[in-house]
Scaffold this motif. Sequence first.
Motif, PDB file in Angstrom:
ATOM      1  N   UNK A 101       5.237  35.322 -25.552  1.00  0.00           N
ATOM      2  CA  UNK A 101       6.087  35.476 -26.732  1.00  0.00           C
ATOM      3  C   UNK A 101       5.377  36.249 -27.827  1.00  0.00           C
ATOM      4  N   UNK A 102       6.184  36.975 -28.606  1.00  0.00           N
ATOM      5  CA  UNK A 102       5.668  37.724 -29.753  1.00  0.00           C
ATOM      6  C   UNK A 102       5.630  36.806 -30.979  1.00  0.00           C
ATOM      7  N   UNK A 103       4.672  36.993 -31.867  1.00  0.00           N
ATOM      8  CA  UNK A 103       3.530  37.910 -31.727  1.00  0.00           C
ATOM      9  C   UNK A 103       2.499  37.331 -30.778  1.00  0.00           C
ATOM     10  N   UNK A 104       1.774  38.193 -30.083  1.00  0.00           N
ATOM     11  CA  UNK A 104       0.776  37.728 -29.140  1.00  0.00           C
ATOM     12  C   UNK A 104      -0.562  38.407 -29.439  1.00  0.00           C
ATOM     13  N   UNK A 105      -1.630  37.757 -29.036  1.00  0.00           N
ATOM     14  CA  UNK A 105      -2.960  38.355 -29.153  1.00  0.00           C
ATOM     15  C   UNK A 105      -3.159  39.293 -27.977  1.00  0.00           C
TER      16      UNK A 105
END
Length: 226
Positions: A101-105
């Motif tokens: 899922x966004x936001x992601x690292x």
Amino acid sequence: MNQSILIIEDEEKIARFVELELGYEGYSVTKAFDGRTGLELAETGRFDLILLDVMLPKLNGTEVLRRIRRTSAVPIIMLTARDSVMDKVSGLDSGANDYITKPFAIEELLARIRNALRNTAPLSSTEVLSASGLELDADRRTVTMRGKPVDLTKREFDLLHFLLKNKGIVLSRESLLENVWGFDFAGDTNAVDVYIRFLRGKIDEVFNLKFIHTVRGVGYVIKDDQ
């Protein structure tokens, strides 16, 4: 490395950012900004992995995923802002290998890409596994029991495939999670029990036999003893 990745993402800034990071890691990257273009590229190109957004113009990501799965087992990781359980289940049941899922690292995304590529080696075109009247064709991704087709989701098929490859060996829930779901699966071992029930509902109960055996306190095994 020089492995090829297709990014299907309508947010161009995100697509460009991921493209740069993947380029630094040595991947070859192709981008598409809508579902139809992405599907055309996926069907005509040769990619080692696809990063697929769910909310896409022209054709949504879930439909793109379903159409790709008609002809290809290429690893697909879903990228989306949606994080509900049902959204994840829908994506995984439609054939996704993973879901982020966004936001992601970016470090997590890269790890998931490496894991997907590592755990989706091509299946042998001559691999047909059997036990107790059941046959699984790994290349065609078909299953029959006593000549009758058994309709399985991708996850059910992958679980059955791994059990059959280890026929006669008792497999722990942890081993099944690692080899079928991937080492970074966020759920617990109950997922294995749920999908074993799904398989039993489609095989054991329909054909009135005991195909998948439970070894209490250990895990599950398929025995060729019918």
